[in-house]
Design an enzyme around this catalytic site. Structure first.
Site, PDB file in Angstrom:
ATOM      1  N   SER A  56      30.726  17.846 -11.557  1.00 51.87           N
ATOM      2  CA  SER A  56      31.412  18.998 -10.925  1.00 51.87           C
ATOM      3  C   SER A  56      32.772  18.136 -10.737  1.00 51.87           C
ATOM      4  O   SER A  56      33.086  17.092 -11.266  1.00 51.87           O
ATOM      5  CB  SER A  56      30.908  19.573  -9.520  1.00 51.87           C
ATOM      6  OG  SER A  56      30.908  18.213  -8.826  1.00 51.87           O
ATOM      7  N   GLY A  57      33.748  19.018 -10.066  1.00 48.59           N
ATOM      8  CA  GLY A  57      35.105  18.416  -9.774  1.00 48.59           C
ATOM      9  C   GLY A  57      35.029  17.352  -9.013  1.00 48.59           C
ATOM     10  O   GLY A  57      35.489  16.136  -9.063  1.00 48.59           O
ATOM     11  N   HIS A  58      34.213  17.203  -7.857  1.00 53.62           N
ATOM     12  CA  HIS A  58      33.878  16.013  -7.160  1.00 53.62           C
ATOM     13  C   HIS A  58      33.353  14.958  -8.037  1.00 53.62           C
ATOM     14  O   HIS A  58      33.914  13.863  -7.821  1.00 53.62           O
ATOM     15  CB  HIS A  58      33.107  16.336  -6.056  1.00 53.62           C
ATOM     16  CG  HIS A  58      32.389  15.184  -5.261  1.00 53.62           C
ATOM     17  ND1 HIS A  58      33.477  14.587  -4.381  1.00 53.62           N
ATOM     18  CD2 HIS A  58      31.482  14.510  -4.858  1.00 53.62           C
ATOM     19  CE1 HIS A  58      32.956  13.465  -3.833  1.00 53.62           C
ATOM     20  NE2 HIS A  58      31.497  13.491  -3.945  1.00 53.62           N
ATOM     21  N   ASP A 101      23.363  15.034 -14.743  1.00 52.99           N
ATOM     22  CA  ASP A 101      23.224  16.588 -14.003  1.00 52.99           C
ATOM     23  C   ASP A 101      22.307  17.401 -14.447  1.00 52.99           C
ATOM     24  O   ASP A 101      21.934  17.276 -15.613  1.00 52.99           O
ATOM     25  CB  ASP A 101      24.924  17.072 -14.485  1.00 52.99           C
ATOM     26  CG  ASP A 101      25.115  18.192 -13.780  1.00 52.99           C
ATOM     27  OD1 ASP A 101      26.205  18.272 -13.042  1.00 52.99           O
ATOM     28  OD2 ASP A 101      24.415  19.100 -13.502  1.00 52.99           O
ATOM     29  N   ASP A 102      21.556  18.034 -13.461  1.00 51.31           N
ATOM     30  CA  ASP A 102      20.541  18.876 -13.512  1.00 51.31           C
ATOM     31  C   ASP A 102      20.929  20.392 -14.672  1.00 51.31           C
ATOM     32  O   ASP A 102      19.950  20.816 -15.173  1.00 51.31           O
ATOM     33  CB  ASP A 102      19.768  19.443 -12.637  1.00 51.31           C
ATOM     34  CG  ASP A 102      19.020  18.151 -11.792  1.00 51.31           C
ATOM     35  OD1 ASP A 102      18.859  17.243 -12.744  1.00 51.31           O
ATOM     36  OD2 ASP A 102      18.912  18.247 -10.668  1.00 51.31           O
ATOM     37  N   GLY A 162      28.809  17.686  -3.419  1.00 47.79           N
ATOM     38  CA  GLY A 162      29.043  18.280  -2.198  1.00 47.79           C
ATOM     39  C   GLY A 162      28.345  18.526  -1.157  1.00 47.79           C
ATOM     40  O   GLY A 162      28.380  18.126   0.019  1.00 47.79           O
ATOM     41  N   HIS A 182      40.667   4.255  14.408  1.00 45.09           N
ATOM     42  CA  HIS A 182      39.967   2.962  14.809  1.00 45.09           C
ATOM     43  C   HIS A 182      38.822   3.623  15.560  1.00 45.09           C
ATOM     44  O   HIS A 182      38.763   4.594  16.222  1.00 45.09           O
ATOM     45  CB  HIS A 182      40.895   2.250  15.687  1.00 45.09           C
ATOM     46  CG  HIS A 182      41.439   3.217  16.904  1.00 45.09           C
ATOM     47  ND1 HIS A 182      40.765   3.097  18.048  1.00 45.09           N
ATOM     48  CD2 HIS A 182      42.416   4.125  17.309  1.00 45.09           C
ATOM     49  CE1 HIS A 182      41.251   4.031  19.064  1.00 45.09           C
ATOM     50  NE2 HIS A 182      42.393   4.487  18.317  1.00 45.09           N
ATOM     51  N   HIS A 195      31.090  14.627   5.381  1.00 40.80           N
ATOM     52  CA  HIS A 195      32.054  14.681   4.503  1.00 40.80           C
ATOM     53  C   HIS A 195      33.507  15.058   5.223  1.00 40.80           C
ATOM     54  O   HIS A 195      33.365  15.989   6.001  1.00 40.80           O
ATOM     55  CB  HIS A 195      31.699  16.003   3.391  1.00 40.80           C
ATOM     56  CG  HIS A 195      32.943  16.006   2.632  1.00 40.80           C
ATOM     57  ND1 HIS A 195      32.764  17.219   1.636  1.00 40.80           N
ATOM     58  CD2 HIS A 195      34.295  15.759   2.417  1.00 40.80           C
ATOM     59  CE1 HIS A 195      34.010  17.222   0.758  1.00 40.80           C
ATOM     60  NE2 HIS A 195      34.738  16.351   1.182  1.00 40.80           N
TER      61      HIS A 195
HETATM   62  C1  LIG Z   1      34.446  27.920   7.884  1.00 44.14           C
HETATM   63  C2  LIG Z   1      34.039  28.365   6.344  1.00 44.14           C
HETATM   64  C3  LIG Z   1      32.962  27.518   5.790  1.00 44.14           C
HETATM   65  C4  LIG Z   1      33.587  29.781   6.676  1.00 44.14           C
HETATM   66  O1  LIG Z   1      32.923  30.224   5.444  1.00 44.14           O
HETATM   67  P1  LIG Z   1      32.355  31.672   5.498  1.00 44.14           P
HETATM   68  O2  LIG Z   1      30.772  31.322   6.124  1.00 44.14           O
HETATM   69  O3  LIG Z   1      31.993  32.019   4.063  1.00 44.14           O
HETATM   70  O4  LIG Z   1      32.676  32.576   6.429  1.00 44.14           O
HETATM   71  P2  LIG Z   1      33.673  33.907   6.071  1.00 44.14           P
HETATM   72  O5  LIG Z   1      34.739  33.755   5.083  1.00 44.14           O
HETATM   73  O6  LIG Z   1      32.573  34.983   5.707  1.00 44.14           O
HETATM   74  O7  LIG Z   1      34.498  34.078   7.436  1.00 44.14           O
HETATM   75  C5  LIG Z   1      33.874  34.371   8.430  1.00 44.14           C
HETATM   76  C6  LIG Z   1      35.110  34.667   9.564  1.00 44.14           C
HETATM   77  O8  LIG Z   1      35.678  33.571   9.871  1.00 44.14           O
HETATM   78  C7  LIG Z   1      37.147  33.412   9.439  1.00 44.14           C
HETATM   79  N1  LIG Z   1      37.403  32.270   8.884  1.00 44.14           N
HETATM   80  C8  LIG Z   1      36.556  31.474   7.715  1.00 44.14           C
HETATM   81  N2  LIG Z   1      37.340  30.309   7.639  1.00 44.14           N
HETATM   82  C9  LIG Z   1      38.254  30.337   8.502  1.00 44.14           C
HETATM   83  C10 LIG Z   1      39.171  29.157   8.619  1.00 44.14           C
HETATM   84  N3  LIG Z   1      38.987  28.134   7.923  1.00 44.14           N
HETATM   85  N4  LIG Z   1      39.997  29.112   9.772  1.00 44.14           N
HETATM   86  C11 LIG Z   1      40.032  30.303  10.533  1.00 44.14           C
HETATM   87  N5  LIG Z   1      39.282  31.346  10.601  1.00 44.14           N
HETATM   88  C12 LIG Z   1      38.360  31.182   9.163  1.00 44.14           C
HETATM   89  C13 LIG Z   1      37.256  34.639   8.389  1.00 44.14           C
HETATM   90  O9  LIG Z   1      38.608  34.875   8.348  1.00 44.14           O
HETATM   91  C14 LIG Z   1      36.203  35.592   9.148  1.00 44.14           C
HETATM   92  O10 LIG Z   1      36.833  36.085  10.097  1.00 44.14           O
HETATM   93  P3  LIG Z   1      36.553  37.994  10.297  1.00 44.14           P
HETATM   94  O11 LIG Z   1      35.151  37.881  10.470  1.00 44.14           O
HETATM   95  O12 LIG Z   1      37.309  38.169  11.475  1.00 44.14           O
HETATM   96  O13 LIG Z   1      36.973  38.413   8.926  1.00 44.14           O
HETATM   97  C15 LIG Z   1      35.269  28.368   5.226  1.00 44.14           C
HETATM   98  O14 LIG Z   1      35.971  29.285   5.525  1.00 44.14           O
HETATM   99  C16 LIG Z   1      35.812  27.135   5.447  1.00 44.14           C
HETATM  100  O15 LIG Z   1      36.977  26.811   5.996  1.00 44.14           O
HETATM  101  N6  LIG Z   1      35.448  26.240   4.285  1.00 44.14           N
HETATM  102  C17 LIG Z   1      36.323  24.970   4.245  1.00 44.14           C
HETATM  103  C18 LIG Z   1      36.399  24.655   2.703  1.00 44.14           C
HETATM  104  C19 LIG Z   1      37.042  23.165   2.675  1.00 44.14           C
HETATM  105  O16 LIG Z   1      37.537  22.675   3.553  1.00 44.14           O
HETATM  106  N7  LIG Z   1      36.757  22.684   1.403  1.00 44.14           N
HETATM  107  C20 LIG Z   1      37.370  21.403   1.154  1.00 44.14           C
HETATM  108  C21 LIG Z   1      36.563  20.701   0.092  1.00 44.14           C
HETATM  109  S1  LIG Z   1      37.318  19.098   0.009  1.00 44.14           S
END
Ligand SMILES: CC(C)(COP(=O)(O)OP(=O)(O)OC[C@H]1O[C@@H](n2cnc3c(N)ncnc32)[C@H](O)[C@@H]1OP(=O)(O)O)[C@@H](O)C(=O)NCCC(=O)NCCS
Length: 204
Positions: free
Chosen positions: A10-12, A33-34, A66, A133, A142
């Site tokens: 994947s991208g990662h 990869d599967d 991931g 630190h 992660h």
């Molecule tokens: C937190 C997270 C896992 C939630 O995903 P989810 O379970 O699919 O949740 P939803 O998108 O259904 O959101 C649920 C609620 O939380 C809120 N919400 C989701 N992520 C949020 C965030 N990062 N900050 C603030 N609010 C957030 C949504 O707006 C929603 O609010 P509402 O119910 O008032 O509409 C996801 O939004 C997230 O931040 N993932 C991180 C991705 C990331 O950092 N990737 C990096 C790869 S290197």
């Protein structure tokens, strides 16, 4: 030096492969990869699935997936089969004095890990993340791109700190927590679940 098998194209997986290419120490780099979308990725061949049988004692393996439970399951399978797990550190990552880093861990470009931090096995310290630190980062955690973990913080096993999140110093986050992108953690987190916002609060 033998070959490197990167499990997951994947991208990662691509970012992990890029570190391996820069290290210039492997005889050959191959993906496993599967469900590959094609028979090569970034010009690197996909040799087979995650259960590929022709991995030899001189070869190394790293799981570039991931999802922490899949990463853990596969890494443990390879460890149990006696295969060597690679630890990949980008040449532009900064690693402080007395930092310990476990097997199967990948540390991306621009990451900074400060002295006396302990990074577990199968961990991802992603692009531009900082781990300060005395931090202890649990196995299969992660730390996403651009996240910042202040000093003397413990991050539990399989916990995922989202992109750009900030964790204040001297805190403990337990196992199996998801911290949303951009969250700011200012208190200990003692229950698994998903936490978002500033300050971070539990949503499920
Ligand atoms: C937190 C997270 C896992 C939630 O995903 P989810 O379970 O699919 O949740 P939803 O998108 O259904 O959101 C649920 C609620 O939380 C809120 N919400 C989701 N992520 C949020 C965030 N990062 N900050 C603030 N609010 C957030 C949504 O707006 C929603 O609010 P509402 O119910 O008032 O509409 C996801 O939004 C997230 O931040 N993932 C991180 C991705 C990331 O950092 N990737 C990096 C790869 S290197």
């Amino acid at each position: 030096m033998g070959r490197l098998f990167i499990v997951g194209c994947s991208g990662h997986g691509k970012v992990v492969a890029d570190i391996a290419l820069k290290q210039n120490k492997y005889k050959e780099i191959l993906f496993l990869d599967d469900n590959p979308k094609s028979d090569s990725c970034m010009g690197i061949s996909v040799a087979g699935s995650s259960t590929y049988e022709d991995i030899r004692p001189e070869d190394e393996v790293i799981v570039a997936i991931g999802n922490p439970s899949i990463r853990q399951r596969l890494q443990e399978q390879y460890e149990e089969s006696g295969l060597k797990l690679a630890t990949l550190i980008h040449p532009q990552a900064v690693i402080g004095t007395n930092v310990r880093i476990g097997k199967g861990t990948a540390i991306m470009a621009g990451a900074v890990i400060n002295p006396d931090a302990a990074i577990g096995k199968g961990v991802i310290i992603n692009t531009g993340a900082t781990v300060d630190h005395d931090d202890v980062i649990g196995d299969y955690a992660h730390i996403s791109v651009g996240a910042h973990i202040s000093g003397t913080v413990t991050v539990g096993q399989s916990t995922w700190i989202g992109a750009g999140a900030v964790v204040s110093n001297n805190l403990c986050i337990c196992d199996n927590v998801m911290i949303g992108a951009g969250a700011v953690v200012i208190r200990d987190i003692e229950e698994p679940g998903t936490y978002v916002g500033v300050p971070a609060r539990k949503i499920r």
